[in-house]
Scaffold this motif. Structure first.
Motif, PDB file in Angstrom:
ATOM      1  N   SER A  28     -72.223  21.286 103.045  1.00  0.00           N
ATOM      2  CA  SER A  28     -71.957  19.927 102.583  1.00  0.00           C
ATOM      3  C   SER A  28     -72.184  18.874 103.670  1.00  0.00           C
ATOM      4  O   SER A  28     -72.430  17.718 103.363  1.00  0.00           O
ATOM      5  CB  SER A  28     -70.518  19.834 102.070  1.00  0.00           C
ATOM      6  OG  SER A  28     -69.608  20.369 103.017  1.00  0.00           O
ATOM      7  N   ALA A  29     -72.093  19.271 104.947  1.00  0.00           N
ATOM      8  CA  ALA A  29     -72.294  18.312 106.036  1.00  0.00           C
ATOM      9  C   ALA A  29     -73.057  18.984 107.176  1.00  0.00           C
ATOM     10  O   ALA A  29     -72.447  19.715 107.936  1.00  0.00           O
ATOM     11  CB  ALA A  29     -70.945  17.789 106.521  1.00  0.00           C
ATOM     12  N   PRO A  30     -74.406  18.743 107.273  1.00  0.00           N
ATOM     13  CA  PRO A  30     -75.170  17.904 106.338  1.00  0.00           C
ATOM     14  C   PRO A  30     -75.408  18.617 105.003  1.00  0.00           C
ATOM     15  O   PRO A  30     -75.341  19.840 104.946  1.00  0.00           O
ATOM     16  CB  PRO A  30     -76.488  17.667 107.080  1.00  0.00           C
ATOM     17  CG  PRO A  30     -76.624  18.811 108.029  1.00  0.00           C
ATOM     18  CD  PRO A  30     -75.241  19.224 108.399  1.00  0.00           C
ATOM     19  N   ASN A  31     -75.686  17.812 103.980  1.00  0.00           N
ATOM     20  CA  ASN A  31     -75.884  18.334 102.631  1.00  0.00           C
ATOM     21  C   ASN A  31     -77.199  19.125 102.566  1.00  0.00           C
ATOM     22  O   ASN A  31     -78.279  18.558 102.734  1.00  0.00           O
ATOM     23  CB  ASN A  31     -75.922  17.154 101.657  1.00  0.00           C
ATOM     24  CG  ASN A  31     -75.822  17.590 100.207  1.00  0.00           C
ATOM     25  OD1 ASN A  31     -75.528  18.756  99.917  1.00  0.00           O
ATOM     26  ND2 ASN A  31     -76.062  16.663  99.301  1.00  0.00           N
ATOM     27  N   GLN A  32     -77.094  20.434 102.347  1.00  0.00           N
ATOM     28  CA  GLN A  32     -78.282  21.282 102.394  1.00  0.00           C
ATOM     29  C   GLN A  32     -78.423  22.153 101.151  1.00  0.00           C
ATOM     30  O   GLN A  32     -77.439  22.656 100.617  1.00  0.00           O
ATOM     31  CB  GLN A  32     -78.218  22.202 103.625  1.00  0.00           C
ATOM     32  CG  GLN A  32     -78.461  21.460 104.909  1.00  0.00           C
ATOM     33  CD  GLN A  32     -77.876  22.211 106.100  1.00  0.00           C
ATOM     34  OE1 GLN A  32     -78.539  23.028 106.717  1.00  0.00           O
ATOM     35  NE2 GLN A  32     -76.625  21.954 106.408  1.00  0.00           N
TER      36      GLN A  32
END
Lengths: 207, 207
Positions: free
Chosen positions: B37-41
């Protein structure tokens, strides 16, 4: 970019378990897939904030129990809404059995388990992806698997709208697990203490 | 090990597209998930035998169109049951639009698209996993997403039992796409020419 597109992806739901020394633990994940057929490999993603994450890093082994439509909300609460750092999730829990790798799998509210080695560990920031060959697996029941959509509609209790608190403060609710944060401003770097999702997954509750 | 456990994993279905030079291509996959989710992948897995696979290796970019319950079997046939090496799957096809990355996404029978870079390419034998940051995405409709289970029940035509052929030969059918192989013995290293699944996914058809 419209982030709502992410909600169109379909997922199952799983109890991901590990064992390190004498410690058994597990958490709920939605990202177990067959990553390749030859050799037969399973992949999972898990948020680094979960205690189970570190146990898999240290031991290189994990088991996924596939949740079925027979799973009740208590099962999700046991494995998803508390941390293995605070409680022993398996204390007094009898609906489990040890697989060939020594790790517990869950025998009620599930329809299969799959154990794998962690041949690949890929650091993705918030999460780590583990991919590896399957070492053991079996079918446990004929109940259909739970999809994440089914869980939201049929298993998860509908929270009542709370609006502001008695003191007039604003409430932000995690869209993933329902956890509520009280405060006018939700910090940008806030992470849900229950399901570890980021601030972007919270919504302001308006009565 | 009971391999039937693998069938308990839940999946969505997607058209995975790529563009290399002037060539557009796409295929059907069931393994698109949010990997972090962080970074959104986004992560996807694809069989190396697909032409789309090599195009992603060469360009490092791809788009996933999320199939919805409005998708008909023709759409699955167009992208899943023929090879981009033999035909131009986009020839005369109007239900598509180019995203920011120049790659076509599918606009009918879909409810969203998500484009990503291939920051990680992980060789898993039969398949490659690509994981990368999302570069563009949008919602296309409110139709529910298709799960693989829904596709098998509601979209894929039920093949009739064929048993032996007129000449008395045995028939083996791919459980994934329905392709039929005629011969007394199915070679162990046989790979379905349509969906690229291995011999273990074929079943002997008995009338």
């Amino acid at each position: 970019m419209n982030k709502e597109a992410m909600y169109k992806l379909s997922y199952g739901l799983f109890v991901l378990t590990a064992k390190e020394g004498k410690k058994d633990n597990g958490c709920i994940i939605n990202t177990a897939i067959q990553a390749a057929s030859a050799p037969n490999q399973l992949s999972i993603c898990i948020n680094k904030a979960n205690a189970t994450h570190d146990m898999i890093v240290n031991t290189g082994k994990f088991t996924v129990s596939v949740l079925s439509q027979a799973a009740d909300f208590e099962l999700f609460k046991r494995f998803g809404f508390q941390s293995g750092r605070d409680v022993d999730k398996f204390e007094g829990y009898e609906a489990c059995r040890r697989g060939e790798n020594g790790i517990y799998y869950v025998t009620e509210g599930t329809n299969a388990y799959i154990s794998a080695k962690a041949d690949h560990m890929i650091d993705l920031g918030s999460h780590t992806m583990f991919i590896g060959e399957i070492t053991d697996m079996d079918v446990l029941s004929k109940e259909p698997s739970v999809t994440y959509e089914y869980y939201l509609k049929e298993i998860k209790p509908k929270p009542e709208a709370v609006g502001k608190t008695e003191n007039g403060q604003t409430v932000w609710r995690c869209k993933i697990c329902g956890y509520e944060y009280v405060g006018e401003v939700l910090p940008e770097d806030y992470v849900c203490p229950i399901c570890k999702h980021p601030a972007s997954d919270f919504e302001k509750i308006v009565r």
